[in-house]
Design a protein around this motif. Structure first.
Motif, PDB file in Angstrom:
ATOM      1  N   CYS A 188       0.829  -1.210   0.000  1.00  0.00           N
ATOM      2  CA  CYS A 188       0.000   0.000   0.000  1.00  0.00           C
ATOM      3  C   CYS A 188       0.860   1.256   0.000  1.00  0.00           C
ATOM      4  CB  CYS A 188      -0.941  -0.002   1.207  1.00  0.00           C
ATOM      5  SG  CYS A 188      -2.310  -1.165   1.079  1.00  0.00           S
ATOM      6  N   LEU A 189       1.941   1.235   0.786  1.00  0.00           N
ATOM      7  CA  LEU A 189       2.850   2.386   0.801  1.00  0.00           C
ATOM      8  C   LEU A 189       3.506   2.587  -0.561  1.00  0.00           C
ATOM      9  CD1 LEU A 189       4.459   1.912   4.314  1.00  0.00           C
ATOM     10  CD2 LEU A 189       2.892   3.746   3.614  1.00  0.00           C
ATOM     11  N   ASP A 190       3.870   1.495  -1.216  1.00  0.00           N
ATOM     12  CA  ASP A 190       4.437   1.603  -2.560  1.00  0.00           C
ATOM     13  C   ASP A 190       3.422   2.192  -3.531  1.00  0.00           C
ATOM     14  OD1 ASP A 190       6.835   0.531  -1.688  1.00  0.00           O
ATOM     15  OD2 ASP A 190       6.398  -1.495  -2.451  1.00  0.00           O
ATOM     16  N   HIS A 191       2.182   1.737  -3.444  1.00  0.00           N
ATOM     17  CA  HIS A 191       1.123   2.262  -4.306  1.00  0.00           C
ATOM     18  C   HIS A 191       0.924   3.757  -4.067  1.00  0.00           C
ATOM     19  CE1 HIS A 191      -2.647   2.623  -6.469  1.00  0.00           C
ATOM     20  NE2 HIS A 191      -3.160   3.179  -5.392  1.00  0.00           N
ATOM     21  N   ILE A 192       0.910   4.150  -2.818  1.00  0.00           N
ATOM     22  CA  ILE A 192       0.733   5.565  -2.486  1.00  0.00           C
ATOM     23  C   ILE A 192       1.899   6.386  -3.031  1.00  0.00           C
ATOM     24  CG2 ILE A 192       0.717   7.217  -0.567  1.00  0.00           C
ATOM     25  CD1 ILE A 192      -0.962   5.084   0.981  1.00  0.00           C
ATOM     26  N   ALA A 193       3.115   5.880  -2.906  1.00  0.00           N
ATOM     27  CA  ALA A 193       4.296   6.595  -3.415  1.00  0.00           C
ATOM     28  C   ALA A 193       4.194   6.804  -4.927  1.00  0.00           C
ATOM     29  CB  ALA A 193       5.565   5.842  -3.063  1.00  0.00           C
ATOM     30  N   GLU A 194       3.623   5.838  -5.635  1.00  0.00           N
ATOM     31  CA  GLU A 194       3.468   5.965  -7.088  1.00  0.00           C
ATOM     32  C   GLU A 194       2.303   6.880  -7.460  1.00  0.00           C
ATOM     33  OE1 GLU A 194       3.012   2.052  -8.687  1.00  0.00           O
ATOM     34  OE2 GLU A 194       4.903   1.363  -7.852  1.00  0.00           O
ATOM     35  N   THR A 195       1.291   6.940  -6.622  1.00  0.00           N
ATOM     36  CA  THR A 195       0.054   7.661  -6.931  1.00  0.00           C
ATOM     37  C   THR A 195       0.069   9.109  -6.458  1.00  0.00           C
ATOM     38  OG1 THR A 195      -1.156   5.585  -6.722  1.00  0.00           O
ATOM     39  CG2 THR A 195      -2.454   7.596  -6.620  1.00  0.00           C
ATOM     40  N   TRP A 196       0.589   9.335  -5.268  1.00  0.00           N
ATOM     41  CA  TRP A 196       0.499  10.639  -4.609  1.00  0.00           C
ATOM     42  C   TRP A 196       1.737  11.451  -4.939  1.00  0.00           C
ATOM     43  CZ3 TRP A 196       0.500  11.401   1.411  1.00  0.00           C
ATOM     44  CH2 TRP A 196       0.024  12.663   1.726  1.00  0.00           C
ATOM     45  N   ARG A 197       1.711  12.124  -6.074  1.00  0.00           N
ATOM     46  CA  ARG A 197       2.881  12.866  -6.562  1.00  0.00           C
ATOM     47  C   ARG A 197       3.023  14.249  -5.941  1.00  0.00           C
ATOM     48  NH1 ARG A 197       6.432   9.457  -8.886  1.00  0.00           N
ATOM     49  NH2 ARG A 197       5.307   7.938 -10.103  1.00  0.00           N
ATOM     50  N   ASP A 198       1.898  14.894  -5.644  1.00  0.00           N
ATOM     51  CA  ASP A 198       1.928  16.255  -5.083  1.00  0.00           C
ATOM     52  C   ASP A 198       1.254  16.205  -3.721  1.00  0.00           C
ATOM     53  OD1 ASP A 198       1.777  18.929  -4.431  1.00  0.00           O
ATOM     54  OD2 ASP A 198       0.763  19.538  -6.275  1.00  0.00           O
ATOM     55  N   ILE A 199       2.044  16.336  -2.647  1.00  0.00           N
ATOM     56  CA  ILE A 199       1.478  16.201  -1.308  1.00  0.00           C
ATOM     57  C   ILE A 199       0.777  17.470  -0.822  1.00  0.00           C
ATOM     58  CG2 ILE A 199       3.131  14.416  -0.688  1.00  0.00           C
ATOM     59  CD1 ILE A 199       4.537  16.538   1.065  1.00  0.00           C
ATOM     60  N   THR A 200       0.753  18.496  -1.636  1.00  0.00           N
ATOM     61  CA  THR A 200       0.052  19.717  -1.271  1.00  0.00           C
ATOM     62  C   THR A 200      -1.452  19.421  -1.192  1.00  0.00           C
ATOM     63  OG1 THR A 200       1.688  20.954  -2.541  1.00  0.00           O
ATOM     64  CG2 THR A 200      -0.306  22.132  -1.906  1.00  0.00           C
ATOM     65  N   PRO A 201      -2.112  19.806  -0.079  1.00  0.00           N
ATOM     66  CA  PRO A 201      -3.545  19.560   0.014  1.00  0.00           C
ATOM     67  C   PRO A 201      -4.303  20.203  -1.159  1.00  0.00           C
ATOM     68  CG  PRO A 201      -2.671  20.197   2.136  1.00  0.00           C
ATOM     69  CD  PRO A 201      -1.576  20.412   1.126  1.00  0.00           C
ATOM     70  N   ARG A 202      -5.366  19.564  -1.572  1.00  0.00           N
ATOM     71  CA  ARG A 202      -6.152  20.024  -2.727  1.00  0.00           C
ATOM     72  C   ARG A 202      -6.614  21.477  -2.544  1.00  0.00           C
ATOM     73  NH1 ARG A 202     -11.788  17.365  -4.499  1.00  0.00           N
ATOM     74  NH2 ARG A 202     -12.428  18.497  -2.662  1.00  0.00           N
ATOM     75  N   SER A 203      -7.052  21.841  -1.340  1.00  0.00           N
ATOM     76  CA  SER A 203      -7.560  23.200  -1.128  1.00  0.00           C
ATOM     77  C   SER A 203      -6.456  24.241  -1.348  1.00  0.00           C
ATOM     78  CB  SER A 203      -8.152  23.351   0.270  1.00  0.00           C
ATOM     79  OG  SER A 203      -7.177  23.080   1.256  1.00  0.00           O
ATOM     80  N   VAL A 204      -5.232  23.908  -1.012  1.00  0.00           N
ATOM     81  CA  VAL A 204      -4.107  24.829  -1.233  1.00  0.00           C
ATOM     82  C   VAL A 204      -3.782  24.920  -2.711  1.00  0.00           C
ATOM     83  CG1 VAL A 204      -1.655  25.236  -0.732  1.00  0.00           C
ATOM     84  CG2 VAL A 204      -3.189  24.436   1.087  1.00  0.00           C
ATOM     85  N   ARG A 205      -3.808  23.787  -3.404  1.00  0.00           N
ATOM     86  CA  ARG A 205      -3.541  23.802  -4.847  1.00  0.00           C
ATOM     87  C   ARG A 205      -4.594  24.635  -5.571  1.00  0.00           C
ATOM     88  NH1 ARG A 205      -3.155  18.096  -4.193  1.00  0.00           N
ATOM     89  NH2 ARG A 205      -4.992  17.885  -5.518  1.00  0.00           N
ATOM     90  N   ARG A 206      -5.831  24.524  -5.165  1.00  0.00           N
ATOM     91  CA  ARG A 206      -6.904  25.288  -5.814  1.00  0.00           C
ATOM     92  C   ARG A 206      -6.788  26.782  -5.554  1.00  0.00           C
ATOM     93  NH1 ARG A 206     -12.543  21.932  -5.282  1.00  0.00           N
ATOM     94  NH2 ARG A 206     -12.042  20.411  -6.897  1.00  0.00           N
ATOM     95  N   ALA A 207      -6.277  27.145  -4.388  1.00  0.00           N
ATOM     96  CA  ALA A 207      -6.154  28.561  -4.027  1.00  0.00           C
ATOM     97  C   ALA A 207      -5.006  29.241  -4.759  1.00  0.00           C
ATOM     98  CB  ALA A 207      -5.968  28.697  -2.525  1.00  0.00           C
ATOM     99  N   ALA A 208      -4.061  28.454  -5.243  1.00  0.00           N
ATOM    100  CA  ALA A 208      -2.865  29.018  -5.891  1.00  0.00           C
ATOM    101  C   ALA A 208      -3.177  29.542  -7.275  1.00  0.00           C
ATOM    102  CB  ALA A 208      -1.784  27.972  -5.979  1.00  0.00           C
TER     103      ALA A 208
END
Length: 64
Positions: A44-64
């Motif tokens: 599961c950790l390996d899957h997350i490492a491959e999937t989760w490329r940008d650890i910035t929370p979605r709300s912060v990414r949207r505000a940028a």
């Protein structure tokens, strides 16, 4: 060899698109949902490492 339920985890994701590993069979905490992957904690950790490329929370990414 099949994994025992003690070894099985699921990748979970919240509304901020942050990922975590959770033991399979336990109720998910409020605000979290299954991300569609299950296996050992390491898998599961390996899957997350491959999937989760940008650890910035979605709300912060949207505000940028």
């Amino acid at each position: 060899m099949p994994e025992s339920s003690e070894n099985t985890h699921v990748a979970v994701v919240n509304d901020e698109e942050q990922y975590a590993v959770w033991p399979a069979g336990l109720a998910l905490p409020p605000g979290w949902r299954a991300a569609g992957f299950a296996g050992t904690e390491e898998a599961c950790l390996d899957h997350i490492a491959e999937t989760w490329r940008d650890i910035t929370p979605r709300s912060v990414r949207r505000a940028a």
